[in-house]
Design a protein around this motif. Structure first.
Motif, PDB file in Angstrom:
ATOM      1  N   SER A  20       0.141   2.321  -1.737  1.00 21.44           N
ATOM      2  CA  SER A  20      -0.351   1.071  -2.292  1.00 21.44           C
ATOM      3  C   SER A  20      -1.777   1.264  -2.780  1.00 21.44           C
ATOM      4  CB  SER A  20      -0.322  -0.047  -1.245  1.00 21.44           C
ATOM      5  OG  SER A  20       0.983  -0.294  -0.791  1.00 21.44           O
ATOM      6  N   CYS A  21      -2.148   0.492  -3.775  1.00 27.41           N
ATOM      7  CA  CYS A  21      -3.513   0.519  -4.289  1.00 27.41           C
ATOM      8  C   CYS A  21      -3.929  -0.922  -4.547  1.00 27.41           C
ATOM      9  CB  CYS A  21      -3.584   1.334  -5.561  1.00 27.41           C
ATOM     10  SG  CYS A  21      -5.186   1.304  -6.388  1.00 27.41           S
ATOM     11  N   ALA A  22      -4.875  -1.397  -3.755  1.00 29.05           N
ATOM     12  CA  ALA A  22      -5.359  -2.764  -3.881  1.00 29.05           C
ATOM     13  C   ALA A  22      -6.614  -2.787  -4.730  1.00 29.05           C
ATOM     14  CB  ALA A  22      -5.647  -3.340  -2.499  1.00 29.05           C
ATOM     15  N   ALA A  23      -6.653  -3.709  -5.675  1.00 32.47           N
ATOM     16  CA  ALA A  23      -7.786  -3.822  -6.582  1.00 32.47           C
ATOM     17  C   ALA A  23      -8.557  -5.104  -6.318  1.00 32.47           C
ATOM     18  CB  ALA A  23      -7.301  -3.806  -8.023  1.00 32.47           C
ATOM     19  N   SER A  24      -9.864  -5.006  -6.463  1.00 37.01           N
ATOM     20  CA  SER A  24     -10.705  -6.190  -6.339  1.00 37.01           C
ATOM     21  C   SER A  24     -10.955  -6.760  -7.729  1.00 37.01           C
ATOM     22  CB  SER A  24     -12.029  -5.819  -5.684  1.00 37.01           C
ATOM     23  OG  SER A  24     -12.733  -4.906  -6.501  1.00 37.01           O
ATOM     24  N   GLY A  25     -11.394  -8.004  -7.780  1.00 27.08           N
ATOM     25  CA  GLY A  25     -11.753  -8.594  -9.056  1.00 27.08           C
ATOM     26  C   GLY A  25     -10.621  -9.368  -9.700  1.00 27.08           C
ATOM     27  N   ARG A  26     -10.981 -10.084 -10.761  1.00 25.41           N
ATOM     28  CA  ARG A  26     -10.024 -10.973 -11.414  1.00 25.41           C
ATOM     29  C   ARG A  26      -9.407 -10.370 -12.652  1.00 25.41           C
ATOM     30  NH1 ARG A  26     -13.417 -16.701 -11.358  1.00 25.41           N
ATOM     31  NH2 ARG A  26     -13.746 -16.806  -9.112  1.00 25.41           N
ATOM     32  N   THR A  27      -9.738  -9.111 -12.954  1.00 27.96           N
ATOM     33  CA  THR A  27      -9.304  -8.528 -14.223  1.00 27.96           C
ATOM     34  C   THR A  27      -8.194  -7.503 -14.055  1.00 27.96           C
ATOM     35  OG1 THR A  27     -11.028  -6.834 -14.064  1.00 27.96           O
ATOM     36  CG2 THR A  27     -11.580  -8.876 -15.235  1.00 27.96           C
ATOM     37  N   PHE A  28      -7.578  -7.458 -12.892  1.00 30.08           N
ATOM     38  CA  PHE A  28      -6.562  -6.437 -12.611  1.00 30.08           C
ATOM     39  C   PHE A  28      -5.484  -6.415 -13.686  1.00 30.08           C
ATOM     40  CE2 PHE A  28      -4.094  -3.584 -10.136  1.00 30.08           C
ATOM     41  CZ  PHE A  28      -2.780  -4.019 -10.164  1.00 30.08           C
ATOM     42  N   SER A  29      -5.020  -7.574 -14.091  1.00 29.59           N
ATOM     43  CA  SER A  29      -3.904  -7.641 -15.042  1.00 29.59           C
ATOM     44  C   SER A  29      -4.291  -7.183 -16.443  1.00 29.59           C
ATOM     45  CB  SER A  29      -3.348  -9.059 -15.094  1.00 29.59           C
ATOM     46  OG  SER A  29      -4.337  -9.964 -15.531  1.00 29.59           O
ATOM     47  N   SER A  30      -5.564  -6.930 -16.683  1.00 32.29           N
ATOM     48  CA  SER A  30      -5.992  -6.455 -17.997  1.00 32.29           C
ATOM     49  C   SER A  30      -6.032  -4.937 -18.076  1.00 32.29           C
ATOM     50  CB  SER A  30      -7.366  -7.019 -18.342  1.00 32.29           C
ATOM     51  OG  SER A  30      -8.377  -6.443 -17.541  1.00 32.29           O
ATOM     52  N   TYR A  31      -5.693  -4.269 -16.974  1.00 36.61           N
ATOM     53  CA  TYR A  31      -5.747  -2.814 -16.914  1.00 36.61           C
ATOM     54  C   TYR A  31      -4.355  -2.193 -16.845  1.00 36.61           C
ATOM     55  CZ  TYR A  31     -10.754  -2.979 -15.775  1.00 36.61           C
ATOM     56  OH  TYR A  31     -12.110  -3.171 -15.804  1.00 36.61           O
ATOM     57  N   ASN A  32      -4.194  -1.094 -17.570  1.00 40.76           N
ATOM     58  CA  ASN A  32      -3.107  -0.181 -17.244  1.00 40.76           C
ATOM     59  C   ASN A  32      -3.459   0.462 -15.905  1.00 40.76           C
ATOM     60  OD1 ASN A  32      -2.018  -0.607 -19.852  1.00 40.76           O
ATOM     61  ND2 ASN A  32      -3.318   1.013 -20.678  1.00 40.76           N
ATOM     62  N   MET A  33      -2.461   0.790 -15.132  1.00 39.32           N
ATOM     63  CA  MET A  33      -2.696   1.432 -13.846  1.00 39.32           C
ATOM     64  C   MET A  33      -1.948   2.759 -13.790  1.00 39.32           C
ATOM     65  SD  MET A  33      -4.750  -0.570 -12.301  1.00 39.32           S
ATOM     66  CE  MET A  33      -4.734   0.231 -10.687  1.00 39.32           C
ATOM     67  N   PRO A  87       7.740  19.771  -0.646  1.00 41.74           N
ATOM     68  CA  PRO A  87       6.445  20.340  -0.243  1.00 41.74           C
ATOM     69  C   PRO A  87       5.451  20.423  -1.410  1.00 41.74           C
ATOM     70  CG  PRO A  87       8.210  21.542   0.798  1.00 41.74           C
ATOM     71  CD  PRO A  87       8.861  20.585  -0.154  1.00 41.74           C
ATOM     72  N   GLU A  88       5.934  20.651  -2.609  1.00 43.58           N
ATOM     73  CA  GLU A  88       5.035  20.736  -3.763  1.00 43.58           C
ATOM     74  C   GLU A  88       4.443  19.393  -4.183  1.00 43.58           C
ATOM     75  OE1 GLU A  88       8.157  21.944  -3.510  1.00 43.58           O
ATOM     76  OE2 GLU A  88       9.246  21.760  -5.435  1.00 43.58           O
ATOM     77  N   ASP A  89       4.882  18.314  -3.563  1.00 44.22           N
ATOM     78  CA  ASP A  89       4.264  17.001  -3.795  1.00 44.22           C
ATOM     79  C   ASP A  89       3.003  16.813  -2.941  1.00 44.22           C
ATOM     80  OD1 ASP A  89       7.567  15.616  -3.939  1.00 44.22           O
ATOM     81  OD2 ASP A  89       6.230  16.025  -5.634  1.00 44.22           O
ATOM     82  N   THR A  90       2.728  17.740  -2.058  1.00 39.24           N
ATOM     83  CA  THR A  90       1.544  17.656  -1.214  1.00 39.24           C
ATOM     84  C   THR A  90       0.284  17.655  -2.056  1.00 39.24           C
ATOM     85  OG1 THR A  90       2.618  18.732   0.668  1.00 39.24           O
ATOM     86  CG2 THR A  90       0.212  18.841   0.571  1.00 39.24           C
ATOM     87  N   ALA A  91      -0.544  16.620  -1.869  1.00 36.01           N
ATOM     88  CA  ALA A  91      -1.768  16.466  -2.661  1.00 36.01           C
ATOM     89  C   ALA A  91      -2.502  15.216  -2.195  1.00 36.01           C
ATOM     90  CB  ALA A  91      -1.432  16.324  -4.148  1.00 36.01           C
ATOM     91  N   VAL A  92      -3.722  15.070  -2.689  1.00 37.83           N
ATOM     92  CA  VAL A  92      -4.417  13.790  -2.577  1.00 37.83           C
ATOM     93  C   VAL A  92      -4.004  12.959  -3.788  1.00 37.83           C
ATOM     94  CG1 VAL A  92      -6.641  12.608  -2.514  1.00 37.83           C
ATOM     95  CG2 VAL A  92      -6.350  14.806  -1.330  1.00 37.83           C
ATOM     96  N   TYR A  93      -3.544  11.747  -3.519  1.00 38.20           N
ATOM     97  CA  TYR A  93      -3.081  10.860  -4.571  1.00 38.20           C
ATOM     98  C   TYR A  93      -4.146   9.802  -4.850  1.00 38.20           C
ATOM     99  CZ  TYR A  93       1.567  12.876  -4.561  1.00 38.20           C
ATOM    100  OH  TYR A  93       2.628  13.746  -4.686  1.00 38.20           O
ATOM    101  N   TYR A  94      -4.441   9.632  -6.134  1.00 33.65           N
ATOM    102  CA  TYR A  94      -5.457   8.691  -6.576  1.00 33.65           C
ATOM    103  C   TYR A  94      -4.836   7.623  -7.479  1.00 33.65           C
ATOM    104  CZ  TYR A  94      -8.710  12.421  -5.281  1.00 33.65           C
ATOM    105  OH  TYR A  94      -9.420  13.396  -4.618  1.00 33.65           O
ATOM    106  N   CYS A  95      -5.238   6.389  -7.305  1.00 39.01           N
ATOM    107  CA  CYS A  95      -4.879   5.387  -8.305  1.00 39.01           C
ATOM    108  C   CYS A  95      -6.069   5.176  -9.221  1.00 39.01           C
ATOM    109  CB  CYS A  95      -4.401   4.083  -7.683  1.00 39.01           C
ATOM    110  SG  CYS A  95      -5.667   3.076  -6.931  1.00 39.01           S
ATOM    111  N   ALA A  96      -5.786   4.711 -10.419  1.00 38.95           N
ATOM    112  CA  ALA A  96      -6.817   4.548 -11.428  1.00 38.95           C
ATOM    113  C   ALA A  96      -6.489   3.361 -12.319  1.00 38.95           C
ATOM    114  CB  ALA A  96      -6.937   5.814 -12.269  1.00 38.95           C
ATOM    115  N   ALA A  97      -7.537   2.760 -12.861  1.00 36.16           N
ATOM    116  CA  ALA A  97      -7.405   1.623 -13.764  1.00 36.16           C
ATOM    117  C   ALA A  97      -8.066   1.975 -15.088  1.00 36.16           C
ATOM    118  CB  ALA A  97      -8.061   0.391 -13.166  1.00 36.16           C
ATOM    119  N   GLY A  98      -7.404   1.638 -16.183  1.00 34.88           N
ATOM    120  CA  GLY A  98      -7.982   1.956 -17.481  1.00 34.88           C
ATOM    121  C   GLY A  98      -7.347   1.185 -18.611  1.00 34.88           C
TER     122      GLY A  98
END
Length: 121
Positions: A20-33, A87-98
Motif C-alpha cells: 500500500s502507498c498512502a498519499a497526503s494532500g488533496r491532489t492525489f487524484s491529479s497524479y499518475n501513480m 526470488p527475483e522479485d526481491t527488492a525495495v519497492y517504491y511508489c511514486a507520483a507524477g
C-alpha cells in the motif's frame, strides 16, 4: 504530495503480498501513480503504473499476469497486489507520483521511502 509505503516483508516463493502507498494532500487524484523496485546492485526499474482515474494500467513484462496495481482516490491510496512471487522479485519497492511518463523514473516528482520485499526460495 508525500508518500508512505507499507506491506513489505518476507514471503516464500509462490506466495503473495499486498503493498500500500498512502498519499497526503488533496491532489492525489491529479497524479499518475507508479511502483518501481530496486534490487541490490541494480538500477531502479519500472514495475507498474496507473492513470489518474484508474482506467489505464501498465506493467513490466516481468510482472504481467502476477501483479495488479489499483488505486482508491477516496482514500488517497495506491496498491500493488503481488501474487506468485519469485526470488527475483526481491527488492525495495517504491511508489511514486507524477504527471509525465508512466514508465520512466523521470516522469515522477514524488517518491516514498520504500518497503523491502524479500522472497525466499
Amino acid at each position: 504530495v508525500q508518500l508512505v509505503e507499507s506491506g513489505g516483508g518476507l514471503v516464500q516463493a509462490g506466495g503473495s503480498l499486498r503493498l500500500s502507498c498512502a498519499a497526503s494532500g488533496r491532489t492525489f487524484s491529479s497524479y499518475n501513480m507508479g511502483w518501481f523496485r530496486q534490487a541490490p546492485g541494480r538500477e531502479r526499474e519500472f514495475v507498474a503504473s496507473i492513470s489518474r482515474g484508474g482506467g489505464s494500467t501498465y506493467y513490466a513484462d516481468s510482472v504481467k499476469g502476477r501483479f495488479t496495481i489499483s488505486r482508491d482516490n477516496a482514500k488517497n491510496t495506491v496498491y500493488l497486489q503481488m501474487n506468485s512471487l519469485k526470488p527475483e522479485d526481491t527488492a525495495v519497492y517504491y511508489c511514486a507520483a507524477g504527471r509525465g511518463s508512466y514508465y520512466d523514473t523521470r516522469g515522477y516528482d514524488a517518491w516514498g521511502q520504500g518497503t523491502l520485499v524479500t522472497v525466499s526460495s
